[in-house]
Scaffold this motif. Structure first.
Motif, short mmCIF file in Angstrom:
data_model
loop_
_atom_site.label_atom_id
_atom_site.label_comp_id
_atom_site.label_asym_id
_atom_site.label_seq_id
_atom_site.Cartn_x
_atom_site.Cartn_y
_atom_site.Cartn_z
N PRO A 176 58.58 62.67 62.03
CA PRO A 176 58.67 61.62 62.62
C PRO A 176 57.74 61.00 63.64
O PRO A 176 57.67 59.47 63.54
N LEU A 177 56.47 61.75 63.76
CA LEU A 177 55.45 60.94 64.35
C LEU A 177 54.67 60.12 63.07
O LEU A 177 54.41 59.04 63.32
N ILE A 178 54.85 60.71 61.99
CA ILE A 178 54.02 59.95 60.92
C ILE A 178 55.23 58.72 60.70
O ILE A 178 54.44 57.54 60.51
N MET A 198 53.35 54.84 61.19
CA MET A 198 53.38 53.91 59.89
C MET A 198 53.88 52.81 60.14
O MET A 198 53.63 51.66 59.84
N PHE A 199 55.19 52.73 60.96
CA PHE A 199 55.82 51.43 61.60
C PHE A 199 55.09 50.63 62.38
O PHE A 199 54.88 49.45 61.78
N PHE A 200 54.18 51.07 63.27
CA PHE A 200 53.48 50.42 64.21
C PHE A 200 52.21 49.89 63.30
O PHE A 200 51.80 49.06 63.74
N THR A 201 51.75 50.53 62.37
CA THR A 201 50.82 50.32 61.71
C THR A 201 51.07 48.98 60.91
O THR A 201 50.40 47.94 60.69
N GLY A 202 52.29 49.15 60.31
CA GLY A 202 52.91 47.78 59.75
C GLY A 202 53.18 46.50 60.55
O GLY A 202 52.79 45.65 60.07
N PHE A 239 55.32 57.92 49.23
CA PHE A 239 56.10 56.84 48.88
C PHE A 239 56.75 56.28 50.22
O PHE A 239 56.63 55.23 50.54
N TYR A 240 57.39 57.27 51.14
CA TYR A 240 57.89 56.85 52.23
C TYR A 240 57.01 56.32 53.11
O TYR A 240 57.39 55.34 54.20
N VAL A 241 55.62 56.58 53.26
CA VAL A 241 54.52 56.14 54.22
C VAL A 241 54.56 54.37 53.83
O VAL A 241 54.53 53.76 54.66
#
Length: 123
Positions: A9-11, A15-19, A72-74
């Protein structure tokens, strides 16, 4: 439970906020392109810089949160955050630009200009 599974969940959030942050970089560099005149060279240069910064942020965030395991999900979650930011910013900037356009050009806020053309003096 495995540590990478417990950390998922943290990943996903990081990664969402990185995008999302990468989309902000693209907007910022697009603004710099606009300020520099918008010619082909500056557009290519700033697009190149924004791409390099985006991949660097993705790499560093993945290294920090996922210990360098590139899955891949990252990448999918990164691009989801990126595209959501681009859609939101496009809607936001389009409404802002249209509001400014209507204020200055159509309603005569600048005085000389109406519908994008300079008015002729009546003699």
């Amino acid at each position: 439970m495995l540590y990478p599974t417990a950390n998922q969940p943290l990943i996903i959030v990081v990664m969402f906020f990185t995008g999302f942050l990468s989309g902000i970089f693209f907007d910022f560099f697009r603004f710099l392109t606009y300020l520099s005149g918008g010619d082909k060279w500056s557009r290519n240069f700033f697009d190149f810089l924004s791409t390099i910064f985006s991949f660097a942020i993705l790499f560093l965030a993945n290294l920090w949160i996922n210990y360098g395991q590139f899955r891949f999900y990252v990448v999918v979650i990164f691009f989801i955050g990126f595209f959501i930011e681009r859609v939101i910013s496009k809607i936001l900037w389009t409404k802002l630009i249209l509001k400014c356009y209507n204020t200055f050009k159509v309603k005569g806020g600048l005085g000389k200009f109406r519908n994008g053309r300079k008015q002729k003096k009546k003699s």
